[in-house]
Structures are given as structure tokens and as C-alpha cells.
Enzyme design. Sequence first.
Site, PDB file in Angstrom:
ATOM      1  N   GLU A 264      36.297  53.356  27.126  1.00 35.07           N
ATOM      2  CA  GLU A 264      36.940  52.147  26.604  1.00 35.07           C
ATOM      3  C   GLU A 264      38.411  52.166  26.998  1.00 35.07           C
ATOM      4  OE1 GLU A 264      36.839  51.318  22.429  1.00 35.07           O
ATOM      5  OE2 GLU A 264      34.679  51.674  22.247  1.00 35.07           O
ATOM      6  N   GLU A 319      35.349  38.905  20.089  1.00 29.81           N
ATOM      7  CA  GLU A 319      34.297  39.026  19.070  1.00 29.81           C
ATOM      8  C   GLU A 319      34.862  38.602  17.719  1.00 29.81           C
ATOM      9  OE1 GLU A 319      31.943  42.829  19.595  1.00 29.81           O
ATOM     10  OE2 GLU A 319      33.443  43.117  21.180  1.00 29.81           O
ATOM     11  N   LYS A 322      34.806  40.870  14.175  1.00 33.74           N
ATOM     12  CA  LYS A 322      35.348  42.220  14.076  1.00 33.74           C
ATOM     13  C   LYS A 322      36.424  42.259  12.995  1.00 33.74           C
ATOM     14  CE  LYS A 322      35.471  45.225  17.093  1.00 33.74           C
ATOM     15  NZ  LYS A 322      35.822  46.169  18.177  1.00 33.74           N
ATOM     16  N   GLU A 328      41.978  42.951  17.219  1.00 33.55           N
ATOM     17  CA  GLU A 328      40.605  43.450  17.301  1.00 33.55           C
ATOM     18  C   GLU A 328      39.633  42.355  17.748  1.00 33.55           C
ATOM     19  OE1 GLU A 328      39.050  46.546  16.810  1.00 33.55           O
ATOM     20  OE2 GLU A 328      41.124  47.141  17.130  1.00 33.55           O
TER      21      GLU A 328
END
Length: 473
Positions: A264, A319, A322, A328
Site C-alpha cells: 500500500e 470509498e 471508510k 480516508e
Amino acid sequence: MGALPLCSLLVLLSAVTFPAAESGSVGVNYGRVANNLPPATKVVDLLKSQGITHVKLYDADPSVLRALSNTGIRVVVTLPNEQLSSAAFRPSFALSWIQHNVAAFHPSTLIYAIAVGNEVFVDPRNLTSFLLPAMRNLRASLSRLSLDSNIKLSSPIALTALESSYPPSSASFRPDLAEPVIRPMLDLLRQTQSFLMVNAYPFFAYEANSAVISQDYALFRPNTGIVDAGSGLKYYSLFDAQIDAVYAAMSALKFDDIPVVVSETGWPSKGDAKEIGAGFANAAAYNGNLVRRVLTGNAGTPLRPKADIDVFLFALFNENLKPGPTSERNYGLFYPNEEKVYDIELSLNVGGGGLRWNEERGRGSTGANGGSAGLSTRTTGEKWCVANAAAGKERLQAALDYACGPAGGADCKEIQPGAACYEPNTVEAHATFAFNSYYQKKGRADGSCYFAGAAYVVSEPPKMGKCSLPAGA
């Protein structure tokens, strides 16, 4: 500007002009903590349209694995943290998990690695003791099903597994992890010829220390560099320093032969007011510059300059479910409607001309946190081509000599000794002058400010002492 012997110049130019025979890969993390994402079949079409050949999942969802079947896309599946204890204590569970989530799809779906958990050491449920037994049981199951030669095991670790990381040469793993967990895990990775997965985020380090860390250093932009007093190595990017800290920590345990995969990394395109550095332009710069480095075979670090590295960008989509700060929910390369959050190319084969990345492609009218209301793929206004110090002096010198030579045709009279732009007398400054001359001569055509990663375009005039550089408009 120094001169090189012809034979040396030809050797170096071959490295500058052409990508290395072996280069790392760029993949994406396909997270699905959202209620508005397209179906898996459409996501696979998106991956293919962008030339993305590697994808990492946070589970082993059968609908996603079926959609990836017969696509040629290489896949990492994950045993979620919630299932670590079952895999650790019940070999039958580990075998069943491999049968249902790996063997049932492989090889039509090219599953080539299993991530056993994710950042297990920071999970508040105290799962660390389950990791090694789970890895061993899963490995035994792969062997039982004759899949062990094709599918590797690893476990993504966060940089918080390090006791210290600065300077990189002094890095070590936390004492509570080093001997009980890290050493036996590295031994298992060595035995199985696998790799260590590392989640590395320069954004977090920059956000917490922006007063002392240069933004250019965090974003792979030209900078003066930082010398590691312990090793004498000079670092031009925070990413390199973080990865070399992991290498040094492994070396302290006598593991110098295990590759690292960056499972990541990324930079958020939007953040809260206190999330310093979050924004469209910085996200585009970080990811775009990293992709270019990896795919052109120039991803070695000062400690391991010849080690190509595989990288998974976080993440494919923004997203919306999250938890946590705004950042985030804004690491995505794409919005759920499949539009790009900012414009970077993710493969060498998309767009008809190879990989080209100019930072201002990600710059529009900026708002809070450096955000952009509307990003354009066309560049406007004045632009200059500058040297990328992260390429190293040897590559810069070779590209400089090419630009000033007969094949390049740049006007380099002003950087000769005694001329107006000779000072500052550095390879970076002279290369910037030559690259910009070449770029302007070519009418700022796409790809004319590249030099195999040794140059890139800026929209603000570079600082060149008393010398000013012409700009196209």
C-alpha cells in the site's frame, strides 16, 4: 558541465533512453468499503482500459475473483484479520479456506499471492500471536494442494513495526516483535522465496512533520536531498528513506536477501483542515512520479539501487463508508462513476505514447488543502522543463550530454564556463537549462520533457541564480 568519454556516454545513454529490461509493476488496491461502487465486471473493464495488470483485494470475494477470470490480471487475495485465529488454530479451516478461495479459481484467475491479514501488529484485537501459525497452516495447505510453487504468502506490515526509522541506516524492528514474530516470519519468507509486504505512506510522515520535511522531498520533486549520517547515502525522497529503513531493519536481523513489495502507498486528494498536504495536486504529483519511477526501472533505493520494486497504489476508488478523517475516503484514483480523480497514466501502454506524466496535468483551480475543482488533461500557461534530482547525477549527466549533443540539439552555449548561466555550476542546474532548451525547441511536445525519468514539467519558473529560462506559452 563535465564531459564524458564517448564509450561511457553511449553506455549511459542506453540506460537513459530505454527502460531497464526488468522493471517493477504498479498495481492497485481494490477496496470496497463503499455503497456506490460499480459491479466487479465493470471494475475489471476499468482495470483493463487503464493497462493495470496487478490488483490486490482485501478479501477473496468470489464475484470479484470470477470477474477477474481469464483477464491476465495478477491477483493478491487476503485472509482477513477476523479469520486469523481460525486459520491459526484449525488446520482444517486453513485447508478449506485455500480450497474455496484460491484453488477454486486458480489458474483461470491468476492468484499469485495471499496476504495473511493486514497490518496485524496494529489491530486493536491483539492478533499478533495468531499470525505465524496461520501463515504456516496456509502454507501447508498450499503444499497439500500442489499450489505452493505458484502462490506466495506474506503479510503486510505498517511502518509502525519499526522501533526507529530515521536515519534509515539506524532502523530496527520493535523489540516486542523482532525476535518473537519478525525473525521467524522472515525465515518463512526466505524458505518459500517470498517477499515482505510493506505499507508505506510518506503522507503520514509529512503531515506530522511538515515544518521539517520538505514537500518536494515527500513528492519526488527536485530537492537538495538529505544525507544519512550513518551510511553516508543521500536521499532525495521520503519514500526511499522509508523503504531503506525496512531494508536496514531486516539487515539487522541478518535477512538481506528478501525482496520488499509495497503493498500500500498513496496520497489523499482531499483532507480535513488539519491534514496538511492533502489535495489533488499533491496526490497527483506523488502517485504520478512514483508510477513513472517504477515503470521505467528506476525504483531502486540508495541502499539497494538495483532492486526493482512492485507497488500497489491505495486505492482504486474513493470509498465513502471508510471511518476516520476525510482523507480516508479520498485516496482513490477514480470516483465511483469511474471518472479519474486526477489525470495520471498507470501503465506504459495506455494513451498511445508510453508513460508520460507532467505534474500540472493534476493542477486546476485549487481550493482548500490544495484541492482542485476541475482537472484538465491539457496544460496551459507558461511551462518549463526541469531536472529531476531523484534520478541521480550519473543519469542526469548522461541526459544532459545527450540534450546538448548533436542528437538533442539543445542550445547549451550559456552553460559553458564563463557564460551567463554557468553558475550555479551543478549537474542539476545545467541539466535544467539544457532540458528546458530542448523542451522549448520541440514546442513542448508530449514526451519531450522526460529523458527516461530525469526531467519533468513545472508551471513556475525554476530558480537559476541570475539566469532566467525561456518559457513557452
